[in-house]
Design a protein around this motif. Structure first.
Motif, PDB file in Angstrom:
ATOM      1  N   UNK A  99      -1.720   7.885   1.315  1.00 27.51           N
ATOM      2  CA  UNK A  99      -2.537   7.337   2.409  1.00 27.51           C
ATOM      3  C   UNK A  99      -1.700   7.176   3.676  1.00 27.51           C
ATOM      4  N   UNK A 100      -0.471   6.694   3.516  1.00 25.79           N
ATOM      5  CA  UNK A 100       0.400   6.516   4.666  1.00 25.79           C
ATOM      6  C   UNK A 100       0.788   7.867   5.263  1.00 25.79           C
ATOM      7  N   UNK A 101       1.074   8.838   4.423  1.00 30.09           N
ATOM      8  CA  UNK A 101       1.389  10.180   4.908  1.00 30.09           C
ATOM      9  C   UNK A 101       0.218  10.750   5.709  1.00 30.09           C
ATOM     10  N   UNK A 102      -0.999  10.484   5.254  1.00 25.41           N
ATOM     11  CA  UNK A 102      -2.191  10.947   5.975  1.00 25.41           C
ATOM     12  C   UNK A 102      -2.290  10.273   7.342  1.00 25.41           C
ATOM     13  N   UNK A 103      -2.014   8.975   7.382  1.00 27.35           N
ATOM     14  CA  UNK A 103      -2.023   8.246   8.661  1.00 27.35           C
ATOM     15  C   UNK A 103      -0.977   8.818   9.595  1.00 27.35           C
ATOM     16  N   UNK A 104       0.236   9.053   9.082  1.00 25.93           N
ATOM     17  CA  UNK A 104       1.302   9.624   9.906  1.00 25.93           C
ATOM     18  C   UNK A 104       0.914  11.003  10.426  1.00 25.93           C
TER      19      UNK A 104
END
Length: 190
Positions: free
Chosen positions: A16-21
């Motif tokens: 999820x964080x990778x997607x946000x980044x």
């Protein structure tokens, strides 16, 4: 491991964080994710709120982006926020800001005779608002209006002041380290 902060370990990246980044990188049209955003991987909900502030206030609106970058340099210099000062110096250069303008903004938090009267007044107003937010008067709006700024643009100047102070605070308080890519961009042609 502390590679993006002097105060805390790097956040664990999740899908999820990778997607946000990835979304941030695409919106910034950047070759990398600045440490300023990476550090907020510890608080993904906060990151989801921090990024749109920059997207809408710095990246959007009616005011020229270079002027906004100059405001960020001036306020960040006055607040001694090395991360924001250097990062926005890099962006200002990309948008046509000169090293002489940047040097004056860093040293004096004003253009001090450089640039147009319209730019100087806007930067001086924004810096004053950052230091003394309750100092604005109707005369300020009339003076800026006489230089060609609309009421909406004056409100953007106020928003830029607030954003600069906010971002300076969270960059310094989190101990974010300056990205080498931004440092190289800021030093280019210095």
């Amino acid at each position: 491991m502390k590679t993006i902060s002097t105060l805390l370990e790097d956040p664990k990246e999740t899908p999820a964080l990778e997607e946000t980044f990835q979304t941030i990188q695409e919106k910034l049209n950047a070759p990398f994710i600045p440490n300023f955003f990476k550090i907020w991987g510890h608080a993904p909900e906060v990151l989801e709120g921090i990024y749109p502030v920059m997207l809408h206030i710095l990246g959007g609106g009616q005011l020229d982006r270079k002027l906004k970058e100059m405001i960020m340099i001036a306020i960040s210099s006055g607040n001694e926020c090395d991360y924001c000062q250097t990062a926005h110096q890099a962006f200002c250069k990309m948008l046509g800001g000169t090293q002489d303008q940047i040097d004056v903004l860093k040293a004096k938090q004003t253009l001090n005779g450089s640039g147009s009267a319209k730019e100087r007044e806007a930067i001086d107003f924004a810096v004053r608002v950052a230091k003394q937010p309750n100092s604005t008067t109707e005369a300020d709006f009339k003076k800026l209006g006489a230089l060609g700024y609309s009421t909406g643009e004056i409100m953007e100047l106020i928003a830029m002041s607030g954003m600069a102070v906010f971002y300076n605070l969270i960059a310094d308080a989190s101990g974010v380290k300056l990205d080498q890519e931004l440092l190289q961009m800021a030093r280019k042609n210095a």
